[in-house]
Scaffold this motif. Structure first.
Motif, PDB file in Angstrom:
ATOM      1  N   HIS A 187      34.530  70.432  38.751  1.00 30.28           N
ATOM      2  CA  HIS A 187      33.407  69.976  39.741  1.00 30.28           C
ATOM      3  C   HIS A 187      33.190  71.251  40.548  1.00 30.28           C
ATOM      4  CE1 HIS A 187      31.407  67.272  42.510  1.00 30.28           C
ATOM      5  NE2 HIS A 187      32.119  67.926  43.594  1.00 30.28           N
ATOM      6  N   VAL A 188      32.011  71.756  40.824  1.00 29.74           N
ATOM      7  CA  VAL A 188      31.670  72.850  41.465  1.00 29.74           C
ATOM      8  C   VAL A 188      31.106  72.581  42.753  1.00 29.74           C
ATOM      9  CG1 VAL A 188      30.264  75.159  41.438  1.00 29.74           C
ATOM     10  CG2 VAL A 188      31.298  74.199  39.206  1.00 29.74           C
ATOM     11  N   ILE A 189      31.589  73.047  43.835  1.00 30.80           N
ATOM     12  CA  ILE A 189      31.059  73.341  45.183  1.00 30.80           C
ATOM     13  C   ILE A 189      30.598  74.590  45.693  1.00 30.80           C
ATOM     14  CG2 ILE A 189      31.313  72.375  47.729  1.00 30.80           C
ATOM     15  CD1 ILE A 189      33.924  70.808  46.539  1.00 30.80           C
ATOM     16  N   ALA A 190      29.315  74.807  45.726  1.00 33.15           N
ATOM     17  CA  ALA A 190      28.627  76.093  46.229  1.00 33.15           C
ATOM     18  C   ALA A 190      28.329  75.876  47.704  1.00 33.15           C
ATOM     19  CB  ALA A 190      27.322  76.418  45.511  1.00 33.15           C
ATOM     20  N   VAL A 191      28.800  77.009  48.599  1.00 35.69           N
ATOM     21  CA  VAL A 191      28.732  77.053  49.953  1.00 35.69           C
ATOM     22  C   VAL A 191      28.001  78.201  50.313  1.00 35.69           C
ATOM     23  CG1 VAL A 191      29.976  76.826  52.071  1.00 35.69           C
ATOM     24  CG2 VAL A 191      30.960  75.448  50.034  1.00 35.69           C
ATOM     25  N   ASP A 192      26.966  78.000  51.249  1.00 38.70           N
ATOM     26  CA  ASP A 192      26.298  79.413  51.653  1.00 38.70           C
ATOM     27  C   ASP A 192      25.456  78.831  52.907  1.00 38.70           C
ATOM     28  OD1 ASP A 192      25.768  82.289  50.495  1.00 38.70           O
ATOM     29  OD2 ASP A 192      24.510  81.737  52.046  1.00 38.70           O
ATOM     30  N   TYR A 193      25.101  79.843  53.756  1.00 37.28           N
ATOM     31  CA  TYR A 193      24.352  79.357  55.004  1.00 37.28           C
ATOM     32  C   TYR A 193      22.638  79.627  54.833  1.00 37.28           C
ATOM     33  CZ  TYR A 193      24.395  84.662  55.508  1.00 37.28           C
ATOM     34  OH  TYR A 193      24.270  85.921  55.330  1.00 37.28           O
ATOM     35  N   ASP A 194      22.427  80.129  53.722  1.00 29.92           N
ATOM     36  CA  ASP A 194      20.935  80.736  53.427  1.00 29.92           C
ATOM     37  C   ASP A 194      20.608  79.462  52.543  1.00 29.92           C
ATOM     38  OD1 ASP A 194      18.534  81.687  52.686  1.00 29.92           O
ATOM     39  OD2 ASP A 194      19.009  83.895  53.321  1.00 29.92           O
ATOM     40  N   PRO A 195      19.442  78.824  52.672  1.00 31.18           N
ATOM     41  CA  PRO A 195      18.858  77.818  51.730  1.00 31.18           C
ATOM     42  C   PRO A 195      18.419  78.540  50.444  1.00 31.18           C
ATOM     43  CG  PRO A 195      17.582  77.698  53.814  1.00 31.18           C
ATOM     44  CD  PRO A 195      18.694  78.443  54.087  1.00 31.18           C
ATOM     45  N   ARG A 242      18.938  77.682  41.790  1.00 32.97           N
ATOM     46  CA  ARG A 242      20.210  78.426  41.272  1.00 32.97           C
ATOM     47  C   ARG A 242      21.426  77.871  41.028  1.00 32.97           C
ATOM     48  NH1 ARG A 242      20.106  83.965  43.290  1.00 32.97           N
ATOM     49  NH2 ARG A 242      21.936  83.769  44.372  1.00 32.97           N
ATOM     50  N   PHE A 243      21.456  76.730  41.730  1.00 29.28           N
ATOM     51  CA  PHE A 243      22.619  75.752  41.375  1.00 29.28           C
ATOM     52  C   PHE A 243      22.441  74.323  41.240  1.00 29.28           C
ATOM     53  CE2 PHE A 243      23.855  79.077  44.283  1.00 29.28           C
ATOM     54  CZ  PHE A 243      25.143  79.653  43.972  1.00 29.28           C
ATOM     55  N   PRO A 244      21.664  74.291  39.834  1.00 29.61           N
ATOM     56  CA  PRO A 244      21.190  72.930  39.546  1.00 29.61           C
ATOM     57  C   PRO A 244      22.298  71.818  39.166  1.00 29.61           C
ATOM     58  CG  PRO A 244      21.224  74.397  37.855  1.00 29.61           C
ATOM     59  CD  PRO A 244      21.517  75.241  38.860  1.00 29.61           C
ATOM     60  N   GLU A 245      23.524  72.057  38.963  1.00 23.64           N
ATOM     61  CA  GLU A 245      24.579  71.150  38.521  1.00 23.64           C
ATOM     62  C   GLU A 245      25.749  71.033  39.825  1.00 23.64           C
ATOM     63  OE1 GLU A 245      23.425  70.679  34.296  1.00 23.64           O
ATOM     64  OE2 GLU A 245      25.305  70.839  34.528  1.00 23.64           O
ATOM     65  N   ALA A 246      25.730  71.921  40.703  1.00 25.67           N
ATOM     66  CA  ALA A 246      26.762  72.245  41.764  1.00 25.67           C
ATOM     67  C   ALA A 246      26.378  71.187  42.882  1.00 25.67           C
ATOM     68  CB  ALA A 246      26.920  73.584  41.926  1.00 25.67           C
ATOM     69  N   GLU A 247      27.475  70.746  43.410  1.00 24.67           N
ATOM     70  CA  GLU A 247      27.294  70.151  44.916  1.00 24.67           C
ATOM     71  C   GLU A 247      27.120  71.260  45.944  1.00 24.67           C
ATOM     72  OE1 GLU A 247      30.233  67.912  48.017  1.00 24.67           O
ATOM     73  OE2 GLU A 247      30.850  67.987  45.944  1.00 24.67           O
ATOM     74  N   ARG A 248      26.144  71.185  46.657  1.00 27.95           N
ATOM     75  CA  ARG A 248      25.783  72.348  47.612  1.00 27.95           C
ATOM     76  C   ARG A 248      26.001  72.045  48.816  1.00 27.95           C
ATOM     77  NH1 ARG A 248      20.661  72.317  47.243  1.00 27.95           N
ATOM     78  NH2 ARG A 248      20.427  70.657  46.157  1.00 27.95           N
ATOM     79  N   ILE A 249      26.784  72.886  49.783  1.00 30.09           N
ATOM     80  CA  ILE A 249      26.880  72.633  51.344  1.00 30.09           C
ATOM     81  C   ILE A 249      26.284  73.826  51.820  1.00 30.09           C
ATOM     82  CG2 ILE A 249      28.548  72.453  52.849  1.00 30.09           C
ATOM     83  CD1 ILE A 249      30.424  71.281  50.935  1.00 30.09           C
ATOM     84  N   LEU A 250      25.247  73.538  52.684  1.00 31.65           N
ATOM     85  CA  LEU A 250      24.638  74.316  53.632  1.00 31.65           C
ATOM     86  C   LEU A 250      25.035  74.513  54.835  1.00 31.65           C
ATOM     87  CD1 LEU A 250      22.105  76.488  53.703  1.00 31.65           C
ATOM     88  CD2 LEU A 250      20.825  74.535  54.470  1.00 31.65           C
ATOM     89  N   LEU A 251      25.555  75.798  55.337  1.00 32.32           N
ATOM     90  CA  LEU A 251      26.079  75.970  56.468  1.00 32.32           C
ATOM     91  C   LEU A 251      25.157  76.286  57.630  1.00 32.32           C
ATOM     92  CD1 LEU A 251      29.302  78.092  55.384  1.00 32.32           C
ATOM     93  CD2 LEU A 251      29.355  75.892  55.891  1.00 32.32           C
ATOM     94  N   HIS A 252      25.135  76.363  58.942  1.00 30.93           N
ATOM     95  CA  HIS A 252      24.105  76.337  59.860  1.00 30.93           C
ATOM     96  C   HIS A 252      24.671  77.871  60.623  1.00 30.93           C
ATOM     97  CE1 HIS A 252      23.605  72.066  58.782  1.00 30.93           C
ATOM     98  NE2 HIS A 252      22.474  72.571  58.740  1.00 30.93           N
ATOM     99  N   GLY A 253      23.908  78.335  61.383  1.00 22.68           N
ATOM    100  CA  GLY A 253      24.307  79.570  62.245  1.00 22.68           C
ATOM    101  C   GLY A 253      24.093  80.644  61.605  1.00 22.68           C
ATOM    102  N   GLY A 254      23.644  80.879  60.362  1.00 20.12           N
ATOM    103  CA  GLY A 254      23.838  82.163  59.899  1.00 20.12           C
ATOM    104  C   GLY A 254      25.001  82.798  59.666  1.00 20.12           C
ATOM    105  N   ASN A 255      26.269  81.805  59.695  1.00 20.02           N
ATOM    106  CA  ASN A 255      27.448  82.532  59.316  1.00 20.02           C
ATOM    107  C   ASN A 255      28.235  81.424  58.596  1.00 20.02           C
ATOM    108  OD1 ASN A 255      28.464  81.089  61.457  1.00 20.02           O
ATOM    109  ND2 ASN A 255      27.611  82.663  62.715  1.00 20.02           N
TER     110      ASN A 255
END
Length: 329
Positions: A185-193, A200-213
């Motif tokens: 189960h893949v969870i991808a994390v980054d701050y840039d949508p 880019r991550f069609p089958e992963a759970e995606r978590i978008l961070l805020h604040g540019g970091n």
């Protein structure tokens, strides 16, 4: 697999009703999983459900107990599309012989099998059935289309290991695809949508961070059994990612990068409150060593290491030695 789904199946069978086997829970019969397979599909699952009787209750009860006990176990399915061929087809001249009988009968079957090779089924099964029923522990089985007239499918009764990809780098994109394909189960994390996009991550759970970091990462809990791959773009947030993984006590954490860069990351990680002992748990560089350079090649090395870590986590040294001996390694 949800325990409640299995409990509802048992209740339906006790009441003499046809149980509901949701494709969402038995994903081995989903349209995606069976694309191009002429013998399996969502309709196959419903046809099998219609054949279940109260005699199948012990199979599902054993599956419920496996979930309660955290057992490595599967529900397996014998799918018959040619009854006569399934019963009369004998072993070929290449593989090991399992007698002069094919399947014990030409009827579909739902069975339970765990990693200890315990089988629970409502009807007798032949030696060749046993061979293929045990094979579901490879999940999915490797020999499911070896003999005429029938095929096999299986659904694990345990959850997938979660892999956090910290950073939406090009390497992370490649790792996400491979890790998903081999059952994580893949969870991808980054701050840039723009980088953490569905494309880019069609089958992963995606978590978008805020604040540019990666500051918000500190508010997210990980589980002790999780894996973490530190793959931030340009390595800019590797220290924060390593601190988070170490402080959450995850089972595995790996980081990309050469020794020079890792020395500086070490200093920043220790400044972040991580002990030297925990820092030494960080696998660096991440991935098995075989000369990988490009993002796709690095992803193969990383995914292979994830599989190896999962294998060692799930099986004792004794079990691994027996497996290697069986394969002649």
């Amino acid at each position: 697999m949800k325990k409640e789904t299995l409990e509802a199946i048992v209740v339906a069978l006790q009441e003499g009703c046809t149980p509901v086997l949701p494709v969402e829970e038995f994903a081995c019969f989903s349209e995606e999983a069976t694309a191009g397979d002429a013998h399996k599909g969502p309709e196959t699952l419903q046809a099998i459900a219609a054949t279940l009787t109260p005699a199948d209750i012990p199979t599902f009860q054993r599956a419920i107990r496996a979930i309660d006990e955290g057992d490595l176990a599967w529900l397996g399915f014998k799918v018959v599309f040619d009854s006569q061929a399934a019963v009369t087809n004998v072993d070929n001249e290449v593989t090991k012989k399992y007698g002069q009988q094919g399947s014990a009968d030409g009827q579909p079957l739902v069975f339970f099998c765990n990693d200890a090779k315990e089988i629970v089924a409502s009807r007798p099964y032949s030696p060749r059935d046993t061979f293929q029923m045990k094979d579901v522990t490879r999940g999915p089985s490797m020999h499911n289309d070896q003999f005429d007239g029938l095929t096999w499918a299986s659904e694990p009764l345990f959850g997938k290991v979660r892999v956090w990809l910290l950073g939406a780098s090009d390497a992370a994109v490649e790792v996400a695809a491979l890790a998903n394909h081999v059952g994580f189960h893949v969870i991808a994390v980054d701050y840039d949508p723009a980088f953490l996009s569905p494309e880019r991550f069609p089958e992963a759970e995606r978590i978008l961070l805020h604040g540019g970091n990666f500051t918000e990462l500190a508010n997210m809990p990980a589980r002790p059994e999780d894996y973490v791959c530190v793959l931030t773009r340009g390595h800019m947030f590797d220290p924060e990612a390593c601190v988070w993984a170490c402080q959450n006590g995850v089972h595995y954490v790996g980081m990309m990068g050469c020794s020079g860069k890792n020395d500086r990351v070490r200093e920043l990680v220790l400044e972040g409150g991580v002990s030297e002992e925990d820092w030494q748990r960080v696998k660096r560089p991440i991935g098995l060593k075989f000369g990988a350079k490009t993002p796709a090649e690095l992803a193969i090395a990383i995914a292979a290491e994830l599989v190896d870590v999962r294998y060692r986590q799930r099986y004792s040294q004794e079990a691994r030695d027996l497996h290697d001996a069986h394969l002649g390694r």
